[in-house]
Enzyme design. Structure first.
Site, PDB file in Angstrom:
ATOM      1  N   ARG A  57      12.939   2.717  44.753  1.00  0.00           N
ATOM      2  CA  ARG A  57      12.608   1.583  45.624  1.00  0.00           C
ATOM      3  C   ARG A  57      12.575   0.278  44.849  1.00  0.00           C
ATOM      4  O   ARG A  57      12.986  -0.767  45.358  1.00  0.00           O
ATOM      5  CB  ARG A  57      11.272   1.852  46.325  1.00  0.00           C
ATOM      6  CG  ARG A  57      11.434   2.927  47.429  1.00  0.00           C
ATOM      7  CD  ARG A  57      10.146   3.628  47.738  1.00  0.00           C
ATOM      8  NE  ARG A  57      10.235   4.546  48.860  1.00  0.00           N
ATOM      9  CZ  ARG A  57      10.746   5.794  48.788  1.00  0.00           C
ATOM     10  NH1 ARG A  57      11.231   6.258  47.650  1.00  0.00           N
ATOM     11  NH2 ARG A  57      10.786   6.559  49.865  1.00  0.00           N
ATOM     12  N   LYS A  94       9.617   8.861  40.518  1.00  0.00           N
ATOM     13  CA  LYS A  94      11.017   8.791  40.970  1.00  0.00           C
ATOM     14  C   LYS A  94      11.138   7.982  42.262  1.00  0.00           C
ATOM     15  O   LYS A  94      12.010   7.126  42.383  1.00  0.00           O
ATOM     16  CB  LYS A  94      11.538  10.227  41.156  1.00  0.00           C
ATOM     17  CG  LYS A  94      13.013  10.324  41.485  1.00  0.00           C
ATOM     18  CD  LYS A  94      13.597  11.655  41.056  1.00  0.00           C
ATOM     19  CE  LYS A  94      13.257  12.785  42.013  1.00  0.00           C
ATOM     20  NZ  LYS A  94      13.902  12.667  43.334  1.00  0.00           N
ATOM     21  N   GLY A 103      19.259  12.731  46.971  1.00  0.00           N
ATOM     22  CA  GLY A 103      19.099  12.522  48.414  1.00  0.00           C
ATOM     23  C   GLY A 103      18.477  11.170  48.711  1.00  0.00           C
ATOM     24  O   GLY A 103      18.840  10.500  49.684  1.00  0.00           O
ATOM     25  N   LYS A 148      16.300  20.954  50.551  1.00  0.00           N
ATOM     26  CA  LYS A 148      16.135  20.124  49.351  1.00  0.00           C
ATOM     27  C   LYS A 148      17.351  20.344  48.448  1.00  0.00           C
ATOM     28  O   LYS A 148      18.370  20.843  48.894  1.00  0.00           O
ATOM     29  CB  LYS A 148      14.827  20.477  48.639  1.00  0.00           C
ATOM     30  CG  LYS A 148      13.587  20.100  49.436  1.00  0.00           C
ATOM     31  CD  LYS A 148      13.458  18.591  49.574  1.00  0.00           C
ATOM     32  CE  LYS A 148      12.279  18.184  50.425  1.00  0.00           C
ATOM     33  NZ  LYS A 148      12.292  16.737  50.726  1.00  0.00           N
ATOM     34  N   GLN A 168      12.199   9.430  53.314  1.00  0.00           N
ATOM     35  CA  GLN A 168      13.579   8.951  53.143  1.00  0.00           C
ATOM     36  C   GLN A 168      14.104   8.392  54.459  1.00  0.00           C
ATOM     37  O   GLN A 168      14.723   7.329  54.492  1.00  0.00           O
ATOM     38  CB  GLN A 168      14.465  10.078  52.627  1.00  0.00           C
ATOM     39  CG  GLN A 168      14.061  10.518  51.221  1.00  0.00           C
ATOM     40  CD  GLN A 168      14.874  11.685  50.705  1.00  0.00           C
ATOM     41  OE1 GLN A 168      15.627  12.313  51.436  1.00  0.00           O
ATOM     42  NE2 GLN A 168      14.708  11.987  49.428  1.00  0.00           N
ATOM     43  N   ASP A 186       7.316  18.212  47.162  1.00  0.00           N
ATOM     44  CA  ASP A 186       8.082  18.533  45.954  1.00  0.00           C
ATOM     45  C   ASP A 186       7.340  19.485  45.012  1.00  0.00           C
ATOM     46  O   ASP A 186       7.891  19.930  44.009  1.00  0.00           O
ATOM     47  CB  ASP A 186       8.442  17.236  45.207  1.00  0.00           C
ATOM     48  CG  ASP A 186       9.401  16.387  46.032  1.00  0.00           C
ATOM     49  OD1 ASP A 186      10.153  16.955  46.843  1.00  0.00           O
ATOM     50  OD2 ASP A 186       9.387  15.151  45.878  1.00  0.00           O
TER      51      ASP A 186
END
Ligand code: S3P
Length: 442
Positions: free
Chosen positions: A34, A29, A103, A356, A179, A329
């Site tokens: 990106r 992901k 996010g 999250k 991020q 995660d």
């Protein structure tokens, strides 16, 4: 057939069986977002093989399309083509940019937009995203001259951006967040003068690897390689990107096989970037029987197949702040793993989990307790008492994709069947999860 749909979102989760076979998890992901974003501001056509065809990257693509970037349809097995518009080519969108549940979309796009001089942008998201903190990105970008406004003093979406000429800066980020780091790196590409980002710990480095490959003038130095320096001005050149399987999706199967008697699974083509492999470090500590096969480098990222065989007597583990960025995660599925260890496991330094898609510490503790799990919640972590006996229950993903999939694995090990409300959340990162579970549970 092990799963039956009760209605569109509540699923029956059948207890029992083992997990066996071979599975290819969908594309990473983080790398997928990106590839779309950097491809959009590069010159020429970027092709992306293995892009994750799930809701989050689709949100990134829709935002980019609203700014004039042509992106071919995103669907399973299709190579995605992105026609780059160049560093300065993004158009002012006529509509609000909807980041959905993602996010990464909102935070990275903030970094992408703050330097678009004289252009105005509004970003929104779903209920969950509208509660997540955005000042962690807005604040450092302001040091570069950015104008970001939003609810709660600029912290919550909807957000508005009025593009400015940015100036480079030396920015120490208070949290190790890929991020935040990536948003600053994106802003740095069009700033006046160099920018340096200094992280408190090493977060995932996909942006650095990929920006370098696209031709950005980016250097990494400083103690432990944590100072990332960008000189603006270099045009990005289109790339051929191959996205490896997502280790965060693989983790559900790795843990499922490790804790379900009689199991053996091989997850093919998994990204093994060392900033992401904390779950394997914990599996070693648990003494899980696993091996990595066919290790190779593909398009700048290490990949390999991971084979896990069930073995009883798993050891309990301790996770603290040092390792959290490498498995942030995977905490929900590791919480499930801990329930099947021989003793008490400890998760600390994990307060990031509270911001999250949901408060994952609270939600995992609440949902697993419905199955009879013995878990204590702390402000920054959990203590999980491994005792190996869960009962079936009426569970709820509380809209969180990783919670949905973690609970599905816990339900395999329960004494009787469970139900999971809002199971559709899995599609945020793993649209085929329920089909794969049906195939692998036997
Ligand atoms: C991501 C970074 C992590 C991770 C998220 C994806 C990324 O968030 O939890 O799922 O792609 O940069 P933080 O940067 O907030 O740690």
């Amino acid at each position: 057939m092990s799963l039956t749909s009760i209605n569109t979102s509540t699923r029956k989760l059948k207890a029992g069986g083992r997990i066996s076979g071979i599975v290819r998890v969908p594309g990473d992901k983080s790398i997928s977002h990106r590839a779309l974003l950097f491809g959009a501001i590069a010159e020429g056509e970027t092709t992306i093989e293995g892009l994750l065809p799930a809701e989050d990257p689709i949100s990134t693509a829709s935002c980019l399309r609203l700014m004039g970037v042509r992106i071919s349809p995103i669907s399973q097995g299709e190579v995605v083509h992105v026609e780059g518009v160049g560093l300065e080519g993004l158009e002012e969108p006529k509509e609000v940019l909807n980041c959905g549940n993602s996010g990464t979309t909102m935070r990275l796009i903030l970094g992408l937009l703050v330097g678009r001089q004289g252009k105005h942008f509004v970003l929104t998201g779903d209920k969950s995203l509208s509660k997540r903190p955005m000042q962690r990105v807005g604040q450092p970008l302001k040091l570069m001259g950015a104008q970001v406004r939003g609810r709660a003093n600029g912290n919550l979406a909807p957000l508005s951006v009025y593009g400015q000429q940015l100036r480079g800066a030396v920015i120490g980020t208070p949290i190790a967040s890929a991020q935040v780091k990536s948003a600053i790196l994106l802003a740095a590409l069009t700033a006046e003068g160099p920018t340096t980002v200094i992280e408190p710990a090493h977060s995932r480095d996909h942006s650095e690897r990929m920006l370098k490959a696209f031709g950005a003038n980016l250097h990494i130095g400083g103690e432990m390689g944590r100072h990332i320096n960008v000189m603006p001005g270099a045009n990005l050149k289109s790339q051929k990107i191959v996205v490896p399987g997502d280790i965060s999706s693989a983790a559900f199967w790795l843990v499922a096989a490790a804790i379900t008697p009689g199991s053996q699974i091989t997850v093919k083509n998994v990204g093994l970037n060392p900033t992401r492999t904390g779950v394997l470090e914990v599996m070693k500590e648990m003494e899980v029987d696993f091996e990595i096969l066919n290790k190779q480098d593909i398009a700048g990222e290490p990949v390999g197949d991971i084979k896990v065989t069930y073995g009883n007597q798993l050891k309990p583990f301790k996770i603290d702040a040092e390792i959290i960025p490498r498995l942030v995660d995977e905490v929900p599925i590791l919480t499930v793993a801990a329930l099947f260890c021989n003793g008490d496991s400890q998760i600390s330094g994990a307060s990031e989990l509270r911001v999250k898609e949901t408060d994952r510490l609270a939600v995992m503790a609440r949902q697993l307790k419905l199955m009879g799990a013995n878990i204590e919640e702390h402000s920054d972590g959990l203590t999980i008492h491994g005792d190996n006996s869960l009962r079936g229950a009426s569970l709820d993903s509380e809209t969180d994709h990783r919670v949905a999939m973690s609970l599905a694995i816990a339900a395999l090990l329960a004494k009787d069947d469970s139900k999971l409300a809002r199971s559709e959340a899995a599609a945020v990162s793993y649209p085929d999860f329920w089909n794969d579970l049906e195939r692998l549970q036997n």
